[in-house]
Motif scaffolding. Structure first.
Motif, PDB file in Angstrom:
ATOM      1  N   ARG A   1       0.828  -1.212   0.000  1.00  0.00           N
ATOM      2  CA  ARG A   1       0.000   0.000   0.000  1.00  0.00           C
ATOM      3  C   ARG A   1       0.863   1.263   0.000  1.00  0.00           C
ATOM      4  O   ARG A   1       0.547   2.241  -0.666  1.00  0.00           O
ATOM      5  CB  ARG A   1      -0.950   0.002   1.199  1.00  0.00           C
ATOM      6  N   GLN A   2       1.964   1.244   0.746  1.00  0.00           N
ATOM      7  CA  GLN A   2       2.858   2.405   0.768  1.00  0.00           C
ATOM      8  C   GLN A   2       3.480   2.652  -0.605  1.00  0.00           C
ATOM      9  O   GLN A   2       3.584   3.790  -1.052  1.00  0.00           O
ATOM     10  CB  GLN A   2       3.953   2.218   1.819  1.00  0.00           C
ATOM     11  N   VAL A   3       3.876   1.587  -1.296  1.00  0.00           N
ATOM     12  CA  VAL A   3       4.445   1.727  -2.642  1.00  0.00           C
ATOM     13  C   VAL A   3       3.396   2.312  -3.586  1.00  0.00           C
ATOM     14  O   VAL A   3       3.690   3.206  -4.387  1.00  0.00           O
ATOM     15  CB  VAL A   3       4.962   0.366  -3.161  1.00  0.00           C
ATOM     16  N   VAL A   4       2.160   1.836  -3.485  1.00  0.00           N
ATOM     17  CA  VAL A   4       1.073   2.322  -4.334  1.00  0.00           C
ATOM     18  C   VAL A   4       0.815   3.802  -4.076  1.00  0.00           C
ATOM     19  O   VAL A   4       0.676   4.597  -5.009  1.00  0.00           O
ATOM     20  CB  VAL A   4      -0.208   1.480  -4.091  1.00  0.00           C
TER      21      VAL A   4
ATOM     22  N   PRO B   1      -6.762   7.821 -16.000  1.00  0.00           N
ATOM     23  CA  PRO B   1      -5.510   7.124 -16.337  1.00  0.00           C
ATOM     24  C   PRO B   1      -4.253   7.920 -16.028  1.00  0.00           C
ATOM     25  O   PRO B   1      -3.180   7.359 -15.875  1.00  0.00           O
ATOM     26  CB  PRO B   1      -5.621   6.846 -17.829  1.00  0.00           C
ATOM     27  N   GLU B   2      -4.373   9.250 -15.924  1.00  0.00           N
ATOM     28  CA  GLU B   2      -3.184  10.042 -15.615  1.00  0.00           C
ATOM     29  C   GLU B   2      -2.786   9.921 -14.158  1.00  0.00           C
ATOM     30  O   GLU B   2      -1.703  10.326 -13.772  1.00  0.00           O
ATOM     31  CB  GLU B   2      -3.389  11.521 -15.992  1.00  0.00           C
ATOM     32  N   LEU B   3      -3.656   9.381 -13.326  1.00  0.00           N
ATOM     33  CA  LEU B   3      -3.315   9.193 -11.906  1.00  0.00           C
ATOM     34  C   LEU B   3      -2.479   7.955 -11.706  1.00  0.00           C
ATOM     35  O   LEU B   3      -2.620   6.962 -12.288  1.00  0.00           O
ATOM     36  CB  LEU B   3      -4.572   9.109 -11.049  1.00  0.00           C
TER      37      LEU B   3
ATOM     38  N   GLY C   1       3.688   5.995  -5.393  1.00  0.00           N
ATOM     39  CA  GLY C   1       3.781   6.003  -6.851  1.00  0.00           C
ATOM     40  C   GLY C   1       2.575   6.610  -7.542  1.00  0.00           C
ATOM     41  O   GLY C   1       2.575   6.766  -8.763  1.00  0.00           O
ATOM     42  N   GLY C   2       1.513   6.923  -6.803  1.00  0.00           N
ATOM     43  CA  GLY C   2       0.329   7.521  -7.396  1.00  0.00           C
ATOM     44  C   GLY C   2      -0.545   6.537  -8.151  1.00  0.00           C
ATOM     45  O   GLY C   2      -1.284   6.923  -9.054  1.00  0.00           O
ATOM     46  N   PHE C   3      -0.489   5.270  -7.796  1.00  0.00           N
ATOM     47  CA  PHE C   3      -1.315   4.258  -8.451  1.00  0.00           C
ATOM     48  C   PHE C   3      -2.662   4.148  -7.736  1.00  0.00           C
ATOM     49  O   PHE C   3      -2.837   4.620  -6.612  1.00  0.00           O
ATOM     50  CB  PHE C   3      -0.601   2.899  -8.451  1.00  0.00           C
ATOM     51  N   ALA C   4      -3.627   3.516  -8.412  1.00  0.00           N
ATOM     52  CA  ALA C   4      -4.960   3.348  -7.836  1.00  0.00           C
ATOM     53  C   ALA C   4      -5.024   2.161  -6.882  1.00  0.00           C
ATOM     54  O   ALA C   4      -5.826   2.144  -5.951  1.00  0.00           O
ATOM     55  CB  ALA C   4      -5.993   3.173  -8.944  1.00  0.00           C
ATOM     56  N   GLY C   5      -4.208   1.159  -7.100  1.00  0.00           N
ATOM     57  CA  GLY C   5      -4.236  -0.022  -6.254  1.00  0.00           C
ATOM     58  C   GLY C   5      -3.195  -1.031  -6.703  1.00  0.00           C
ATOM     59  O   GLY C   5      -2.289  -0.716  -7.469  1.00  0.00           O
TER      60      GLY C   5
END
Length: 166
Positions: free
Chosen positions: A120-123, A164-166, A126-130
């Motif tokens: 979860r911290q990596v996500v 998608p830009e997130l 990095g600005g990923f959704a999941g």
């Protein structure tokens, strides 16, 4: 008289001075200052009791202090329980390898929780959704002189479908 007696006497005098200062600083309500001073002097009283007990048992000898320092260095209670290595294996996929320290008290059943928390911290960073967990395994390596727990897993980072830009 032992060399540690002056130290213990000084600690005892400091505790009594602290307790007396707490009692003399009344707060307006009867009895409340006494309770406050007892609460503040509790850790100090514990330290003095420990020093008295150690001096009576001759635990301030250099051999005992050296042994305690060696034990502290081996056990290292301030070190994190798990060492985590994260490796990028390409295409929004990461591998995380976790190794538990050799001497630990507790923490044997928390590998999956630590794995998911770090994913979860990596996500979030990095600005990923999941993320999706592709593989997870855990076990015990029988190394000498101590066995160690390990966990390893792969995750796929997921971008937002709506943004998608997130």
């Amino acid at each position: 008289m032992r060399a540690t007696r002056p130290l213990v006497t000084a600690l005892l005098a400091a505790a009594l001075a602290t307790a007396a200062a707490g009692c003399a600083s009344g707060r307006g309500e009867a009895g409340q200052a006494g309770a406050e001073s007892l609460r503040l002097s509790g850790p100090l009283a514990g330290a003095i009791g420990l020093a008295l007990m150690a001096s009576e048992l001759d635990l301030f000898e250099p051999e005992y202090i050296a042994g305690a320092l060696v034990a502290f260095a081996i056990y290292d209670p301030l070190a994190p329980t798990w060492r985590i290595d994260v490796a990028d294996i390409g295409g929004d996929r990461l591998r995380m390898d976790l190794r538990m320290k050799a001497l630990a008290t507790g923490g044997e059943g928390e590998a999956r929780r630590v794995f998911l928390r770090n994913a979860r911290q990596v996500v979030e960073r990095g600005g990923f959704a999941g993320f999706d967990v592709l593989r997870f395994e855990e076990g015990v390596e029988s190394t000498r002189p101590f066995a160690r727990r390990y966990a390893s897993g792969e995750i796929r980072l997921v971008r937002s479908g709506i943004f998608p830009e997130l």
